[in-house]
Design a protein around this motif. Structure first.
Motif, PDB file in Angstrom:
ATOM      1  N   TYR A 111      24.295   5.910  20.443  1.00 57.30           N
ATOM      2  CA  TYR A 111      25.413   5.739  19.517  1.00 57.30           C
ATOM      3  C   TYR A 111      26.189   4.444  19.769  1.00 57.30           C
ATOM      4  CZ  TYR A 111      24.809  10.650  18.219  1.00 57.30           C
ATOM      5  OH  TYR A 111      24.305  11.833  17.768  1.00 57.30           O
ATOM      6  N   GLU A 112      25.729   3.646  20.745  1.00 53.59           N
ATOM      7  CA  GLU A 112      26.484   2.454  21.126  1.00 53.59           C
ATOM      8  C   GLU A 112      26.695   1.487  19.962  1.00 53.59           C
ATOM      9  OE1 GLU A 112      24.599   0.707  24.486  1.00 53.59           O
ATOM     10  OE2 GLU A 112      25.575   2.067  25.927  1.00 53.59           O
ATOM     11  N   ASP A 113      25.676   1.308  19.158  1.00 52.02           N
ATOM     12  CA  ASP A 113      25.773   0.351  18.055  1.00 52.02           C
ATOM     13  C   ASP A 113      26.509   0.908  16.854  1.00 52.02           C
ATOM     14  OD1 ASP A 113      24.376  -1.493  19.560  1.00 52.02           O
ATOM     15  OD2 ASP A 113      22.431  -0.914  18.726  1.00 52.02           O
ATOM     16  N   TRP A 114      26.880   2.177  16.894  1.00 56.90           N
ATOM     17  CA  TRP A 114      27.552   2.813  15.759  1.00 56.90           C
ATOM     18  C   TRP A 114      29.045   2.495  15.732  1.00 56.90           C
ATOM     19  CZ3 TRP A 114      25.780   8.304  13.963  1.00 56.90           C
ATOM     20  CH2 TRP A 114      24.421   8.275  13.656  1.00 56.90           C
ATOM     21  N   ASP A 163      34.710   4.834  25.238  1.00 53.13           N
ATOM     22  CA  ASP A 163      33.565   4.895  26.148  1.00 53.13           C
ATOM     23  C   ASP A 163      32.462   5.729  25.497  1.00 53.13           C
ATOM     24  OD1 ASP A 163      31.854   4.899  28.256  1.00 53.13           O
ATOM     25  OD2 ASP A 163      33.069   6.195  29.559  1.00 53.13           O
ATOM     26  N   VAL A 164      31.425   5.060  25.030  1.00 53.87           N
ATOM     27  CA  VAL A 164      30.314   5.745  24.367  1.00 53.87           C
ATOM     28  C   VAL A 164      29.373   6.308  25.423  1.00 53.87           C
ATOM     29  CG1 VAL A 164      28.450   5.542  22.699  1.00 53.87           C
ATOM     30  CG2 VAL A 164      30.514   4.155  22.424  1.00 53.87           C
ATOM     31  N   LYS A 165      29.334   7.621  25.541  1.00 54.80           N
ATOM     32  CA  LYS A 165      28.555   8.276  26.590  1.00 54.80           C
ATOM     33  C   LYS A 165      27.065   8.364  26.264  1.00 54.80           C
ATOM     34  CE  LYS A 165      32.100   9.397  29.228  1.00 54.80           C
ATOM     35  NZ  LYS A 165      32.262   8.845  30.593  1.00 54.80           N
ATOM     36  N   GLN A 218      29.380   6.127   9.641  1.00 53.09           N
ATOM     37  CA  GLN A 218      30.680   6.055   8.972  1.00 53.09           C
ATOM     38  C   GLN A 218      31.597   7.176   9.454  1.00 53.09           C
ATOM     39  OE1 GLN A 218      30.466   6.284   4.683  1.00 53.09           O
ATOM     40  NE2 GLN A 218      32.551   7.073   4.542  1.00 53.09           N
ATOM     41  N   VAL A 219      31.067   8.395   9.489  1.00 47.22           N
ATOM     42  CA  VAL A 219      31.882   9.543   9.879  1.00 47.22           C
ATOM     43  C   VAL A 219      32.319   9.438  11.336  1.00 47.22           C
ATOM     44  CG1 VAL A 219      31.880  12.046  10.233  1.00 47.22           C
ATOM     45  CG2 VAL A 219      30.923  11.083   8.137  1.00 47.22           C
ATOM     46  N   LEU A 220      31.433   8.993  12.217  1.00 43.53           N
ATOM     47  CA  LEU A 220      31.793   8.862  13.621  1.00 43.53           C
ATOM     48  C   LEU A 220      32.944   7.870  13.795  1.00 43.53           C
ATOM     49  CD1 LEU A 220      31.284   9.513  16.588  1.00 43.53           C
ATOM     50  CD2 LEU A 220      29.557   7.687  16.622  1.00 43.53           C
ATOM     51  N   ASN A 221      32.869   6.740  13.097  1.00 43.26           N
ATOM     52  CA  ASN A 221      33.943   5.746  13.189  1.00 43.26           C
ATOM     53  C   ASN A 221      35.256   6.293  12.631  1.00 43.26           C
ATOM     54  OD1 ASN A 221      33.219   2.813  14.139  1.00 43.26           O
ATOM     55  ND2 ASN A 221      31.395   3.609  13.113  1.00 43.26           N
ATOM     56  N   GLU A 222      35.154   7.060  11.551  1.00 42.45           N
ATOM     57  CA  GLU A 222      36.364   7.640  10.961  1.00 42.45           C
ATOM     58  C   GLU A 222      37.002   8.648  11.922  1.00 42.45           C
ATOM     59  OE1 GLU A 222      34.782   9.146   7.338  1.00 42.45           O
ATOM     60  OE2 GLU A 222      34.876   7.215   6.304  1.00 42.45           O
ATOM     61  N   MET A 223      36.176   9.425  12.608  1.00 46.28           N
ATOM     62  CA  MET A 223      36.702  10.402  13.575  1.00 46.28           C
ATOM     63  C   MET A 223      37.363   9.701  14.759  1.00 46.28           C
ATOM     64  SD  MET A 223      33.643  13.263  13.520  1.00 46.28           S
ATOM     65  CE  MET A 223      34.536  14.453  14.525  1.00 46.28           C
ATOM     66  N   VAL A 224      36.734   8.612  15.225  1.00 49.43           N
ATOM     67  CA  VAL A 224      37.314   7.834  16.322  1.00 49.43           C
ATOM     68  C   VAL A 224      38.654   7.244  15.897  1.00 49.43           C
ATOM     69  CG1 VAL A 224      37.037   5.717  17.682  1.00 49.43           C
ATOM     70  CG2 VAL A 224      35.116   7.301  17.435  1.00 49.43           C
ATOM     71  N   GLN A 225      38.697   6.685  14.701  1.00 51.04           N
ATOM     72  CA  GLN A 225      39.942   6.100  14.195  1.00 51.04           C
ATOM     73  C   GLN A 225      41.035   7.150  14.050  1.00 51.04           C
ATOM     74  OE1 GLN A 225      38.981   4.030  10.564  1.00 51.04           O
ATOM     75  NE2 GLN A 225      37.510   2.671  11.564  1.00 51.04           N
TER      76      GLN A 225
END
Length: 295
Positions: A289-292, A283-285, A56-63
Motif C-alpha cells: 500500500y506504500e504507493d497508494w 506509517d504504512v505497515k 481513493q478510499v484509503l486516502n480519504e480515510m487517512v485524511q
C-alpha cells in the motif's frame, strides 16, 4: 452565504469500506449473489472494490483521521459546531433538524443517518479547514475599502417579497388592490403561484445580483425600499415586487466585505489538506500500500 467544503467522499468512502469489511475474517467465503449457476462471493466483491476505488478510499480515510485529530488539537468543541449548524440552517432557510436532515440526504445526497453524523463528519472538518486556511491572513481597512470600490455593484443586497401570477390582467388587479391599501402578505398567500414563497407572504429573503431571473433582477435592484413595482414579466409569469430593505453602503456591507477579502487571501482547502498530509506521521505497515498514500 458562506462556502461549505463538504468532505462527502471521505464519509462515503469510510462507510463503504466499513460496510464491506464488517463480515470479513470469518475464514470462509460468503456468497452474496447467485447469477444463473455462478456464485458471487463477498471476497470477490470487496476485491473488485479495492482494485477500482481502493486507493481513493484509503486516502480519504487517512485524511478523515488527520482532520479529526486536528480538530482536537484546535479545541474545536460542540459549541462551535452547533454555531456552525445554526449558520448552515440560516444560509439554507431551514429551521428544524429533521427538515435539514431530509434536505441533506436528498438535495446533497449525503450518506448520513443523523445530525450527529453531519456535525462530526462535515461541519467539524469545515471548521478545521476554515481556521487553518485563514490562520495567517491579516486584513487591513485599506484592503476592505479597495475591495468595496472594485466590487460595489456585486456586493449590493436587497430583501424583497413578490406575488407571482400567470395573467397580466390579474397582476394589474392585484397591483391596484395594493395601491388601495391591501395587505401584501395576505395577497401573496392567496394568489401567488410561487410555491417557495407564497406561504411566507411572498418573502424571498435577502439576495444579490444574479440570483434571480434577469427581468426580476433588473427591476428589483432599480427600486428603493418601500417601493412596489408594476407587473414585471419573466419566463415564470408576472411578478409584483416590493423591496423591503437594501444594503449598499460600506458600513452596511463591511462584514460581508471582510469575509470576501479573507476568503480571497486564504489558502484553498486542497492546500490545507496537502500541508496536513505532509505534517502527519503516516506509517504504512503493509508494503503493497506504500504507493497508494498520496503525500
Amino acid at each position: 452565504m458562506k462556502k461549505y467544503y463538504f468532505l462527502a467522499a471521505v464519509l462515503s468512502g469510510t462507510l463503504l469500506l466499513t460496510a464491506c469489511s464488517n463480515d470479513q475474517g470469518s475464514g470462509e467465503e460468503k456468497t452474496i449473489v447467485e447469477v444463473n449457476d455462478t456464485s458471487l462471493t463477498e471476497e470477490e466483491f470487496v476485491g473488485e472494490l479495492k482494485n477500482n476505488v481502493g486507493e481513493q478510499v484509503l486516502n480519504e480515510m487517512v485524511q478523515n483521521i488527520i482532520i479529526q485529530d486536528k480538530a482536537e488539537q484546535l479545541n474545536i468543541d460542540s459549541e462551535q459546531v452547533d454555531a456552525e449548524l445554526e449558520q448552515f440552517k440560516e444560509d439554507y432557510g431551514v429551521e428544524k433538524d429533521e427538515e435539514l436532515l431530509t434536505m441533506l440526504q436528498t438535495q446533497f445526497q449525503l450518506p448520513i443517518d443523523s445530525m450527529d453524523d453531519f456535525k462530526n463528519d462535515f461541519l467539524k472538518p469545515q471548521l478545521v479547514l476554515e481556521e487553518l486556511a485563514a490562520a495567517d491572513v491579516e486584513i487591513t481597512e485599506e484592503e476592505k475599502e479597495t475591495y468595496f470600490e472594485e466590487n460595489k455593484e456585486d456586493l449590493v443586497s436587497i430583501s424583497a417579497r413578490h406575488i407571482l401570477v400567470e395573467d397580466e390582467d390579474q397582476a394589474n388587479e392585484i397591483r391596484e388592490e395594493l395601491e388601495n391599501g391591501a395587505d401584501f402578505a395576505e395577497l401573496a398567500e392567496e394568489h401567488s403561484t410561487d410555491p417557495g414563497s407564497a406561504s411566507e407572504g411572498g418573502d424571498l429573503n435577502t439576495f444579490t445580483r444574479g440570483e434571480m431571473v434577469e427581468a426580476f433582477d433588473e427591476a428589483a435592484f432599480s427600486m428603493e425600499p418601500g417601493e412596489i413595482s408594476e407587473p414585471i414579466e419573466s419566463e415564470f409569469g408576472y411578478h409584483i415586487i416590493e423591496v423591503l430593505n437594501k444594503n449598499e453602503s460600506y458600513e452596511e456591507l463591511e462584514e460581508e466585505i471582510e469575509e470576501k477579502v479573507r476568503e480571497k487571501q486564504s489558502k484553498s482547502p486542497e492546500e490545507v489538506m496537502q500541508e496536513l498530509m505532509e505534517e502527519a506521521n503516516i506509517d504504512v505497515k503493509e508494503s503493497s500500500y506504500e504507493d497508494w498514500i498520496q503525500s
